[in-house]
Enzyme design. Sequence first.
Site, PDB file in Angstrom:
ATOM      1  N   GLU A 249      10.748   6.519   5.986  1.00  0.00           N
ATOM      2  CA  GLU A 249       9.481   5.645   6.088  1.00  0.00           C
ATOM      3  C   GLU A 249       8.805   5.452   4.511  1.00  0.00           C
ATOM      4  O   GLU A 249       8.638   6.627   3.858  1.00  0.00           O
ATOM      5  CB  GLU A 249       8.390   6.668   6.836  1.00  0.00           C
ATOM      6  CG  GLU A 249       6.946   5.889   7.154  1.00  0.00           C
ATOM      7  CD  GLU A 249       5.909   6.656   7.492  1.00  0.00           C
ATOM      8  OE1 GLU A 249       4.761   6.158   7.973  1.00  0.00           O
ATOM      9  OE2 GLU A 249       6.023   7.786   7.710  1.00  0.00           O
TER      10      GLU A 249
ATOM     11  N   ASP B 187       6.027   8.448  -0.694  1.00  0.00           N
ATOM     12  CA  ASP B 187       5.047   7.906  -1.062  1.00  0.00           C
ATOM     13  C   ASP B 187       4.719   8.217  -2.363  1.00  0.00           C
ATOM     14  O   ASP B 187       5.444   9.242  -2.959  1.00  0.00           O
ATOM     15  CB  ASP B 187       3.802   8.656  -0.189  1.00  0.00           C
ATOM     16  CG  ASP B 187       2.617   7.514  -0.334  1.00  0.00           C
ATOM     17  OD1 ASP B 187       2.274   6.815   0.872  1.00  0.00           O
ATOM     18  OD2 ASP B 187       1.885   7.625  -1.306  1.00  0.00           O
TER      19      ASP B 187
ATOM     20  N   ASP C   3      -0.719  -1.036   2.846  1.00  0.00           N
ATOM     21  CA  ASP C   3      -1.996  -1.664   2.149  1.00  0.00           C
ATOM     22  C   ASP C   3      -1.543  -3.204   2.269  1.00  0.00           C
ATOM     23  O   ASP C   3      -0.399  -3.848   1.810  1.00  0.00           O
ATOM     24  CB  ASP C   3      -2.246  -1.252   0.665  1.00  0.00           C
ATOM     25  CG  ASP C   3      -3.254  -1.957  -0.011  1.00  0.00           C
ATOM     26  OD1 ASP C   3      -3.693  -3.041   0.559  1.00  0.00           O
ATOM     27  OD2 ASP C   3      -3.874  -1.336  -0.776  1.00  0.00           O
TER      28      ASP C   3
ATOM     29  N   ASP D 107      -2.118  -3.276  11.509  1.00  0.00           N
ATOM     30  CA  ASP D 107      -3.174  -3.608  12.219  1.00  0.00           C
ATOM     31  C   ASP D 107      -3.610  -5.059  11.680  1.00  0.00           C
ATOM     32  O   ASP D 107      -4.586  -5.804  12.219  1.00  0.00           O
ATOM     33  CB  ASP D 107      -4.298  -2.499  12.159  1.00  0.00           C
ATOM     34  CG  ASP D 107      -4.887  -2.720  10.642  1.00  0.00           C
ATOM     35  OD1 ASP D 107      -4.130  -2.081   9.773  1.00  0.00           O
ATOM     36  OD2 ASP D 107      -5.855  -2.859  10.124  1.00  0.00           O
TER      37      ASP D 107
END
Length: 218
Positions: free
Chosen positions: A47, A72, A121, A157
């Site tokens: 991920e 990350d 983002d 989203d």
Amino acid sequence: MGRSKLAKFAAIAERENVIEPGNELYGQLVDKWRELHFENDNPIVLEVGCGRGEYTVGMARLFPEKNFIGSDIKGARLWKGSTLAEEEELENVTFLRTFIENITENFAENEVDEIWITFPDPRPRDRDIKRRLTSPRFLDLYEHIVKPGGIIHLKTDNGPLYDYTLEVLQERQVKSLIHTSDLYNSDLQEHTMGIHTTYEKRYLAEGVKIKYLQYKVS
């Protein structure tokens, strides 16, 4: 940097389930993640931009027969996922603290079986297009480390990011592209395994439609 962040950075520096710059294994696991870190030959699911690692941990719970890596750059965020994995004694999940731009310095060609990009983002400004995690620049990096036939997923989203990504993928003529602009009113829900991050729960409560797509690497 606040005391809370400093404490979290200190904590992850001592954890076996976090690989970061300064760690003796950082940069040394290329083509050796299975052999040296997980000590098995199971598929690797990565991920990118994993944030708090909720999706990474969620998948690791569901699929003990696979290895999961959440990547990350923000250590304070990785602290959450690594803490959950440690508390639940999940041996098939780990976290890599690095910039996504450096991902090919941490994985060999064809080493990864699957990649997830969850709620990145959206980088809405035109000047930031190259920084979008689904821009051609990043897709080239992902497709280098994912084996042929491996799957890359996006869950978001953000409508403009979804539309942008779909356009990029169609221009690249990728294989087996499936997509929906309304995941929870589609027949693609099974692909996302019912895992909801904190942000996704918030979006759903606000009535925001979740977008999803996947394609296979040639």
